[in-house]
Design an enzyme around this catalytic site. Sequence first.
Site, PDB file in Angstrom:
ATOM      1  N   CYS A 184       5.891-137.960   5.886  1.00 41.19           N
ATOM      2  CA  CYS A 184       6.422-136.649   5.489  1.00 41.19           C
ATOM      3  C   CYS A 184       7.706-136.253   6.211  1.00 41.19           C
ATOM      4  O   CYS A 184       8.766-136.184   5.599  1.00 41.19           O
ATOM      5  CB  CYS A 184       5.373-135.577   5.733  1.00 41.19           C
ATOM      6  SG  CYS A 184       3.896-135.873   4.772  1.00 41.19           S
TER       7      CYS A 184
HETATM    8  N1  LIG Z   1      -0.148-138.702   4.447  1.00 44.54           N
HETATM    9  C1  LIG Z   1       0.058-137.440   4.756  1.00 44.54           C
HETATM   10  O1  LIG Z   1      -0.249-137.005   5.852  1.00 44.54           O
HETATM   11  C2  LIG Z   1       0.701-136.467   3.779  1.00 44.54           C
HETATM   12  C3  LIG Z   1       0.723-135.105   4.137  1.00 44.54           C
HETATM   13  C4  LIG Z   1       1.290-134.195   3.272  1.00 44.54           C
HETATM   14  C5  LIG Z   1       1.851-134.639   2.066  1.00 44.54           C
HETATM   15  N2  LIG Z   1       1.826-135.957   1.721  1.00 44.54           N
HETATM   16  C6  LIG Z   1       2.389-136.341   0.439  1.00 44.54           C
HETATM   17  O2  LIG Z   1       1.339-136.761  -0.434  1.00 44.54           O
HETATM   18  C7  LIG Z   1       1.795-137.810  -1.290  1.00 44.54           C
HETATM   19  C8  LIG Z   1       0.909-139.030  -1.163  1.00 44.54           C
HETATM   20  O3  LIG Z   1       0.973-139.522   0.166  1.00 44.54           O
HETATM   21  P1  LIG Z   1      -0.113-140.483   0.796  1.00 44.54           P
HETATM   22  O4  LIG Z   1       0.119-140.446   2.261  1.00 44.54           O
HETATM   23  O5  LIG Z   1      -1.478-140.168   0.303  1.00 44.54           O
HETATM   24  O6  LIG Z   1       0.326-141.902   0.181  1.00 44.54           O
HETATM   25  P2  LIG Z   1      -0.495-143.281   0.185  1.00 44.54           P
HETATM   26  O7  LIG Z   1       0.513-144.357   0.091  1.00 44.54           O
HETATM   27  O8  LIG Z   1      -1.482-143.285   1.297  1.00 44.54           O
HETATM   28  O9  LIG Z   1      -1.341-143.227  -1.158  1.00 44.54           O
HETATM   29  C9  LIG Z   1      -0.768-143.214  -2.416  1.00 44.54           C
HETATM   30  C10 LIG Z   1      -1.621-144.068  -3.360  1.00 44.54           C
HETATM   31  O10 LIG Z   1      -1.081-143.942  -4.672  1.00 44.54           O
HETATM   32  C11 LIG Z   1      -1.252-145.179  -5.335  1.00 44.54           C
HETATM   33  N3  LIG Z   1      -0.371-145.200  -6.492  1.00 44.54           N
HETATM   34  C12 LIG Z   1       0.962-145.372  -6.554  1.00 44.54           C
HETATM   35  N4  LIG Z   1       1.401-145.289  -7.817  1.00 44.54           N
HETATM   36  C13 LIG Z   1       0.330-145.050  -8.595  1.00 44.54           C
HETATM   37  C14 LIG Z   1       0.131-144.860  -9.990  1.00 44.54           C
HETATM   38  N5  LIG Z   1       1.153-144.890 -10.845  1.00 44.54           N
HETATM   39  N6  LIG Z   1      -1.120-144.644 -10.444  1.00 44.54           N
HETATM   40  C15 LIG Z   1      -2.154-144.625  -9.581  1.00 44.54           C
HETATM   41  N7  LIG Z   1      -2.045-144.776  -8.251  1.00 44.54           N
HETATM   42  C16 LIG Z   1      -0.820-144.995  -7.763  1.00 44.54           C
HETATM   43  C17 LIG Z   1      -0.946-146.196  -4.254  1.00 44.54           C
HETATM   44  O11 LIG Z   1      -1.497-147.469  -4.565  1.00 44.54           O
HETATM   45  C18 LIG Z   1      -1.610-145.553  -3.028  1.00 44.54           C
HETATM   46  O12 LIG Z   1      -2.956-145.982  -2.871  1.00 44.54           O
HETATM   47  C19 LIG Z   1       3.254-138.046  -0.901  1.00 44.54           C
HETATM   48  O13 LIG Z   1       4.089-137.297  -1.745  1.00 44.54           O
HETATM   49  C20 LIG Z   1       3.332-137.499   0.505  1.00 44.54           C
HETATM   50  O14 LIG Z   1       4.642-137.067   0.838  1.00 44.54           O
HETATM   51  C21 LIG Z   1       1.253-136.895   2.574  1.00 44.54           C
END
Ligand SMILES: NC(=O)c1ccc[n+]([C@@H]2O[C@H](COP(=O)([O-])OP(=O)(O)OC[C@H]3O[C@@H](n4cnc5c(N)ncnc54)[C@H](O)[C@@H]3O)[C@@H](O)[C@H]2O)c1
Length: 441
Positions: free
Chosen positions: A274
């Site tokens: 983030c």
């Molecule tokens: N990790 C954090 O602490 C956090 C905190 C706040 C916001 N976010 C936001 O949340 C969002 C997700 O982050 P995350 O950390 O969970 O990512 P991540 O990489 O852990 O998980 C994302 C998942 O989405 C899957 N994916 C990608 N494209 C896809 C599709 N077309 N269909 C189905 N699945 C698909 C990937 O295989 C992966 O498993 C981002 O925008 C991030 O900025 C993350």
Amino acid sequence: MANPTHLASHIRSKQATIGIVGLGYVGLPLVRTFVEAGFRCLGFDIDPKKVDRLKAGESYIGHLSAEWIYEAVKSKRFEPTADMRRLAEPDAIIICVPTPLTDARDPDLSYVVGTAEQIAAVLRPGQLVVLESTTYPGTTRDVVQPILERGGLQVGSDFFLAFSPEREDPGNPSFSTSRIPKVVGGIDAASRDLAVELYRQIVVEVVPASSCEVAEACKILENVYRAVNIAMVNELKMLFDRLGIDIWEVIAAAKTKPFGFHAFYPGPGLGGHCIPIDPFYLSWLARKFEQPTRFIELAGEINTQMPQYVVERVAEALNDASKPIRGSRIAVLGVAYKKNVDDPRESPAFRILELLGDRGAVLTYHDPHIPRLPAMRHFRVPDLSSQPLTAEFLSSQDCVLVVTDHDAVDYHLIAEHSRLVIDTRNALQAFAAGRTNIRKA
Ligand SMILES: NC(=O)c1ccc[n+]([C@@H]2O[C@H](COP(=O)([O-])OP(=O)(O)OC[C@H]3O[C@@H](n4cnc5c(N)ncnc54)[C@H](O)[C@@H]3O)[C@@H](O)[C@H]2O)c1
């Protein structure tokens, strides 16, 4: 025409099926929150390995237990799948896919676009779609809505579309998903009201916003605020160090002020999905409007300089012991991007390892949450496994460099047995008095 009242009552009675797209650090805890609130969840991920592991009752996220996944899958409250045609089944679809930067540091919306296209292929009247991935203001309306409407269904009458920013703080025991208030903006009032109703079932508080754009901007504001404040204390750390003043002691004193001060702490650089990334979604948008975002750029500049600063402090300390970095045995302690998580994304540890490796250090590491260093797209990562943290291991190192201050680490052991400790997190504060082998950086 879809009837929003029908979906709302379906949600209230918890009869609605929830589809979560992207089963990562955000999506999986969200599945748990919905399942624990009594909903049935379909979890979608394009990574078949993740889906297989979940089906086998395994967890790939440290703070979500395998037992919980096993039980949820067995009881059919949670069904993981890689079959995107099944996106037609859920009543509400929540998108939690990655929003990284391209190599040119511009927003990479390919995952959001890909997911919107998968949903558009099977979208049916009456469904609610909510984007949670962090992004710049305008994404839901300008990027997602036109894709979803390609098949002829209209938002607000046939289906509903909202944005609600993800605020997950992985590994924070005080704030699991259900305890964090959720901001919700809709493309129209019907969409917003349905999304508000949905999140009311699972979180302590829902904060309606007047538009998707406000909700999108809210998340970016939160992350810019953190990036800028962390950069400020990092800059002050470097100055205070020259002045012989301990920044940690200064912050501890300043935070006794009961108003107008919120403590931020310095560190070895920013990490995670983030803070190092999201502000640049906004600066990209600002460039299109010819509006400078100097705070964002400056914060980025200072924060990305921190690994170099830490390595200079290591070089200085080794020099005082008449040793060069070349040939010195240096153990990095903690490679996850923050304490108590197993997420290595964007961790400053990798840049530090790269810089030390380039200067000839003999590198090892210990991280109780990361048994082996993963390959990273933007870093040259040495092929290393986490070393057991023993007195023998510590005393065999010329320098122990604390990058991430996991709780499951015995800092007393480190203080006792290391020849030299460089502490970027003030993790050895309790043991530092009277010891000359511990330095802060
Ligand atoms: N990790 C954090 O602490 C956090 C905190 C706040 C916001 N976010 C936001 O949340 C969002 C997700 O982050 P995350 O950390 O969970 O990512 P991540 O990489 O852990 O998980 C994302 C998942 O989405 C899957 N994916 C990608 N494209 C896809 C599709 N077309 N269909 C189905 N699945 C698909 C990937 O295989 C992966 O498993 C981002 O925008 C991030 O900025 C993350």
